[in-house]
Design a protein around this motif. Structure first.
Motif, mmCIF file in Angstrom:
data_model
loop_
_atom_site.group_PDB
_atom_site.id
_atom_site.type_symbol
_atom_site.label_atom_id
_atom_site.label_comp_id
_atom_site.label_asym_id
_atom_site.label_seq_id
_atom_site.Cartn_x
_atom_site.Cartn_y
_atom_site.Cartn_z
ATOM 1 N N ASP A 146 0.821 -1.059 -0.200
ATOM 2 C CA ASP A 146 0.376 0.523 -0.465
ATOM 3 C C ASP A 146 0.495 1.133 -0.007
ATOM 4 O OD1 ASP A 146 0.715 -0.613 2.516
ATOM 5 O OD2 ASP A 146 -0.745 0.285 3.553
ATOM 6 N N GLY A 147 2.280 1.541 -0.667
ATOM 7 C CA GLY A 147 2.693 2.395 -0.292
ATOM 8 C C GLY A 147 4.527 2.093 -0.421
ATOM 9 N N VAL A 148 4.863 3.142 -0.653
ATOM 10 C CA VAL A 148 6.137 2.715 -0.372
ATOM 11 C C VAL A 148 7.405 3.744 0.123
ATOM 12 C CG1 VAL A 148 9.344 3.323 -1.600
ATOM 13 C CG2 VAL A 148 6.870 3.451 -3.394
ATOM 14 N N LEU A 149 8.054 3.124 0.913
ATOM 15 C CA LEU A 149 8.794 3.025 2.617
ATOM 16 C C LEU A 149 10.381 3.915 2.269
ATOM 17 C CD1 LEU A 149 8.878 2.345 4.893
ATOM 18 C CD2 LEU A 149 10.281 0.004 5.371
ATOM 19 N N ASP A 150 10.243 4.654 2.887
ATOM 20 C CA ASP A 150 11.832 5.412 2.009
ATOM 21 C C ASP A 150 12.568 4.767 3.482
ATOM 22 O OD1 ASP A 150 11.130 5.956 -0.078
ATOM 23 O OD2 ASP A 150 11.166 7.896 0.300
ATOM 24 N N VAL A 151 13.909 4.188 3.277
ATOM 25 C CA VAL A 151 14.792 4.252 4.334
ATOM 26 C C VAL A 151 16.528 4.864 3.560
ATOM 27 C CG1 VAL A 151 15.922 2.828 5.310
ATOM 28 C CG2 VAL A 151 14.123 1.842 4.150
ATOM 29 N N LEU A 152 16.472 5.451 4.853
ATOM 30 C CA LEU A 152 17.407 6.208 4.390
ATOM 31 C C LEU A 152 19.512 5.486 5.685
ATOM 32 C CD1 LEU A 152 18.044 10.218 5.067
ATOM 33 C CD2 LEU A 152 18.619 8.467 2.929
ATOM 34 N N ALA A 153 19.853 4.691 4.741
ATOM 35 C CA ALA A 153 21.020 3.838 4.856
ATOM 36 C C ALA A 153 22.349 4.900 5.685
ATOM 37 C CB ALA A 153 21.083 2.655 4.277
ATOM 38 N N PRO A 154 22.402 4.724 7.111
ATOM 39 C CA PRO A 154 23.952 5.425 6.858
ATOM 40 C C PRO A 154 25.195 4.758 6.102
ATOM 41 C CG PRO A 154 23.161 5.051 8.769
ATOM 42 C CD PRO A 154 21.718 4.303 7.952
ATOM 43 N N ARG A 155 26.155 4.972 5.001
ATOM 44 C CA ARG A 155 26.802 4.605 5.010
ATOM 45 C C ARG A 155 27.935 3.738 5.420
ATOM 46 N NH1 ARG A 155 27.608 5.902 -0.931
ATOM 47 N NH2 ARG A 155 26.781 7.703 -0.977
ATOM 48 N N LYS A 156 28.159 4.595 6.593
ATOM 49 C CA LYS A 156 29.178 3.513 7.086
ATOM 50 C C LYS A 156 28.720 2.096 8.146
ATOM 51 C CE LYS A 156 27.350 6.009 11.522
ATOM 52 N NZ LYS A 156 27.386 7.390 11.877
ATOM 53 N N ARG A 157 26.967 2.514 7.835
ATOM 54 C CA ARG A 157 26.361 1.058 8.258
ATOM 55 C C ARG A 157 26.635 -0.038 7.301
ATOM 56 N NH1 ARG A 157 21.323 -0.437 11.590
ATOM 57 N NH2 ARG A 157 22.906 -2.252 11.072
ATOM 58 N N LEU A 158 26.903 0.748 6.313
ATOM 59 C CA LEU A 158 26.942 -0.330 5.243
ATOM 60 C C LEU A 158 28.533 -0.977 4.803
ATOM 61 C CD1 LEU A 158 24.578 0.832 2.661
ATOM 62 C CD2 LEU A 158 24.408 -1.043 3.728
ATOM 63 N N TYR A 159 29.189 0.469 4.993
ATOM 64 C CA TYR A 159 30.321 -0.372 4.121
ATOM 65 C C TYR A 159 31.718 -0.050 5.490
ATOM 66 C CZ TYR A 159 28.014 1.053 -0.119
ATOM 67 O OH TYR A 159 27.137 0.727 -1.303
ATOM 68 N N THR A 160 32.889 -0.626 5.587
ATOM 69 C CA THR A 160 33.768 -0.509 5.885
ATOM 70 C C THR A 160 34.349 0.904 5.884
ATOM 71 O OG1 THR A 160 35.701 -1.335 5.371
ATOM 72 C CG2 THR A 160 34.062 -2.269 7.200
ATOM 73 N N SER A 161 35.438 1.675 6.537
ATOM 74 C CA SER A 161 36.014 2.667 6.250
ATOM 75 C C SER A 161 36.985 2.782 5.812
ATOM 76 C CB SER A 161 36.454 3.313 7.701
ATOM 77 O OG SER A 161 37.348 2.535 8.124
ATOM 78 N N SER A 162 36.800 3.763 4.745
ATOM 79 C CA SER A 162 37.706 4.055 3.796
ATOM 80 C C SER A 162 39.575 3.696 4.132
ATOM 81 C CB SER A 162 38.346 5.307 3.251
ATOM 82 O OG SER A 162 39.845 5.345 2.671
ATOM 83 N N PRO A 163 39.378 2.144 3.240
ATOM 84 C CA PRO A 163 40.970 1.485 3.340
ATOM 85 C C PRO A 163 42.111 2.360 3.489
ATOM 86 C CG PRO A 163 40.214 0.778 1.380
ATOM 87 C CD PRO A 163 38.998 1.678 2.565
#
Ligand code: ATP
Ligand code: MG
Length: 441
Positions: A146-163
């Motif tokens: 019945d609609g669209v769920l917009d989620v703002l996923a923080p990048r830091k939760r998705l990727y490890t910090s820059s190598p």
């Protein structure tokens, strides 16, 4: 006989650094680089992949949980509660857009393949990923019934910090360690170089005394052995010289007595001839002893000092001219090198005396031999010596038909070799003999 090297080892020889420092640094740095490369490969190839996969799976699981909640609870109050929970406990801010539909074609960029895969596994329906939503977040849109769920996923939760920083650290540390190692290695190599230089100088008759043992145990050992050897050689030379001088000196008195006695002998017709021959023999013996003594005197104590070779040659030429010879000299000024001036003067005088004895004209010349040394030539226009006999003339007491004592060339070569140089006899452009003396700088 030396076997020719197989081609690959010749290539290796060309590529390998020649100096000990270069080689040891290479030996040190190859394992270092290899270990780093393997460690980085393991780290990036598997570990980092695994970590980021787990991160995306966790986020995808949480979004899937929320989406399931939305399907299950339709009441806006329940949904608001779920969103608050997601915001505060999961750090996933979201909003619900009732009645909205996602565009049919979804574009998931390659960078988000991992995330897309994880979401696909968790969510039944369509979704979209917008990686460019903003600097810190990735916008994930999920299609619900019945609609669209917009989620703002923080990048830091998705990727490890820059190598990158990690790389800089590892590279920097490796460089610092390499630098320290190179510094220590330099000190070690310097000790070996010093030893080599000391041995070389001693070989050229420049006695700088014993060297200070320093560096690694083996290098110290070599330095100590070198010092002992130097001491033994010095003692041996001294003994030889002292004995020569002693014997010569002691023989002088009886010879003088003999000469006087011969002179006093009443000469009869029968003995005159014999007495004359004996006198000549005694005179020759005295000459011989004189040259032994002259040789021994210089050998013992004289030290090499920077000396102008042209001045020494000038001196030798002047002395020969006083003795009535026709001597020319061509030597550039400024040929200054470490020499035992007295000894070298004797050596050159011996050569000029030979030329003088056998020829009319004598030509002295000196020239620089590139960086390595200088060359002195003594030419004459006499009969010369047949090529096959030249080398033998350097032996003690070897002399031709005209013959003196036969020590001149022996002594000259001894002195020149003690300077680290060499004498050879050749054909002279003047037609007679050329003695060529090479001296190291
Ligand atoms: N310039 C020269 N031309 C021709 N023969 C030479 C020349 N120089 C040396 N020789 C030959 O080489 C021999 C050896 O020379 P060397 O100087 O050793 O002894 P010497 O001249 O005979 O004696 P000393 O130099 O001890 O008085 C000489 O006897 C001579 O036969
Ligand atoms: Mg001679």
């Amino acid at each position: 006989m030396r076997l020719p090297l197989p081609p690959q080892s010749r290539v290796v020889k060309k590529v390998l650094p020649r100096s000990l420092l270069g080689r040891s640094l290479l030996i040190m740095s190859i394992p270092l680089v290899l270990v780093l490369a393997v460690a980085l490969q393991i780290f990036y190839g598997s570990h980092l992949n695994l970590v980021s996969r787990r991160l995306t799976f966790a986020v995808a699981g949480e979004i899937g949980g929320v989406a399931d909640g939305f399907v299950h609870f339709r009441d806006p109050a329940d949904r608001a509660w779920i969103m608050r929970q997601a915001q505060s406990n999961l750090e996933l801010p979201m909003r619900f857009l009732p009645g909205e539909r996602l565009p049919a074609v979804q574009d998931t960029s390659a960078a988000d393949d991992e995330l897309a895969g994880a979401l696909r596994m968790r969510l039944g329906g369509p979704f979209s990923i917008d990686s460019d939503a903003d600097e810190q977040n990735v916008l994930i849109r999920v299609q619900l019934p019945d609609g669209v769920l917009d989620v703002l996923a923080p990048r830091k939760r998705l990727y490890t910090s820059s190598p990158f920083l990690f790389l800089v650290w590892v590279g920097g540390m490796a460089l610092v360690l390499f630098g320290i190692a190179a510094m220590f290695m330099r000190i070690q190599v310097r000790a070996i170089r010093r030893l080599a230089a000391a041995a070389e100088a001693f070989g050229m008759g420049r006695d700088h005394g014993p060297i200070k043992p320093e560096g690694a145990a083996e290098v110290r050992q070599a330095a100590t052995a070198y010092n002992r050897m130097q001491e033994r050689i010095r003692r041996f030379l001294q003994q030889r010289t002292e004995m020569l001088a002693g014997v010569s000196h002691d023989l002088r008195t009886p010879l003088t007595r003999l000469r006087l006695a011969l002179a006093m002998l009443p000469a009869t017709e029968a003995t005159r001839q014999d007495v004359a021959e004996m006198s000549a023999d005694v005179e020759e013996m005295e000459q011989l002893i004189g040259s032994y003594l002259a040789f021994a005197r210089g050998e013992g104590t004289e030290q090499a000092r920077p000396t102008d070779l042209a001045a020494v040659l000038e001196d030798v030429a002047a002395r020969a001219r006083r003795a009535g010879a026709e001597v020319t000299l061509a030597a550039p000024t400024g040929l200054v090198l470490p020499l035992r001036a007295e000894a070298l003067r004797r050596a050159l005088t011996n050569l000029v005396d030979n030329a003088r004895r056998h020829a009319r004209r004598v030509a002295l010349a000196a020239a620089r031999l590139g960086e390595r040394g200088v060359q002195v030539t003594i030419d004459d226009d006499g009969p010369g010596i047949p090529a096959a006999e030249r080398e033998d003339m350097f032996k003690p007491f070897a002399h031709g038909p005209a013959g003196g004592t036969g020590l001149g060339l022996t002594i000259a070569r001894d002195i020149v070799r003690a300077h680290g140089g060499e004498i050879v006899l050749e054909d002279s452009p003047l037609g007679g003999l050329r003695a060529r003396v090479r001296l190291p700088v």
